[in-house]
Design a protein around this motif. Sequence first.
Motif: not given
Length: 386
Positions: A338-347, A360-369, A381-382
């Motif tokens: 919920a706060h801060g970040g994590a690397n792909a392996e942790t996710v 692949g899903r992280l890049h998709e979610l990034r494109a969707l904002g 993101t907020p």
Amino acid sequence: MRGAEKPTGGAVSTGGGEERRARAALTRIAEPGDETVGRWLRERGPVRVLRALSGEEELPGVTPRRAAGYRLRSARADPDADLAAVRELGGRFICPGDVEWPAQLDDLGDQRPIGLWVRGRASLRPWALRSVAVVGARACSDYGTQVAATLAADLTERGWTVVSGAAFGIDGAAHRGALAAAGATIGVLACGVDVTYPPSHARLIARMAEQGLLVGELPPGDHPTRGRFILRNRVIAALTRGTVVVEAKLRSGSLITARRARGLGRIVMGVPGAVTSALSEGVHELLRGDGLLVTDAAEVIELVGRVGDDLAPERRGPLVGRDLLEPEAARVLDGLPAHGGANAETVAVRSGTGLDETLGRLHELRALGFVEREGDSWALTPVARR
């Protein structure tokens, strides 16, 4: 407002003018819902019953005291004057067998009205075929007033007639809501259709006579009594497809209407209120039994309308962006802190998804904002935190 059908003034009851005149006289002699007179009417017809109550024929099983009361009223009955009085108002007297007679009133059996005095331009029968009673407390809250008026307006806008008793509180709010929407409303009175009761409802009753219908069992000039209000409720219950109680204390007269409606096989509904309000105790008791909970016109119509045709829309909360994601993408999104970040392996570990699928899903979610990236770290993101 639905087109006001012209009354069938030329229609006559099966017995013709003599029976009509006899029934008109009987409305001044017998009290509404008099089952004994109702049985006599069924067995002997109105002309013979009128003669018997006037003392011209014998009626078995009547006490001398009761017979004297009937004779006293009979001596004062003037059906020709009453029929002329209602005609001067632009009204009429309708009987069982008339085209305008609502056949559903026959469900009352021997308590069926002897006849109905009607004031207004529309025809009662078609209006009553698609009608709902909206009743409740006289001393209602602002909440009850708003709910009743809104419910009535919405019902009439959907082609339904709102029926109530023209009394203070919920009754008046329901009539006003229907009239404000230029809709159809029927006031069932416990007095003559020329009597303004309550007096402070003079403008409302005049508007109903002009735009809707006023209906009563009592002849012109007759005034209401406590017992007549209670008996009036059976007509409201029988006339309509269902009864909605908006607010009611545990001893409210509107619950009598609901019980009569249930006994007649009609739909009984209630609008819930605050559990801390005494004005809702009667409604909540109704809902704990056979009453059905409703909150708006669509839900009422779903219950009283045609099966499969008048369904209320499905209720859902507001749609958010997450609702549109595929299940795999939503699972990866839930794997981010919920706060801060994590690397792909942790996710991947937190979401139970393979590393390649996660990336692949992280890049998709990034494109969707929904997510953002800083080096090897991914964060919400907020927009995703809403």
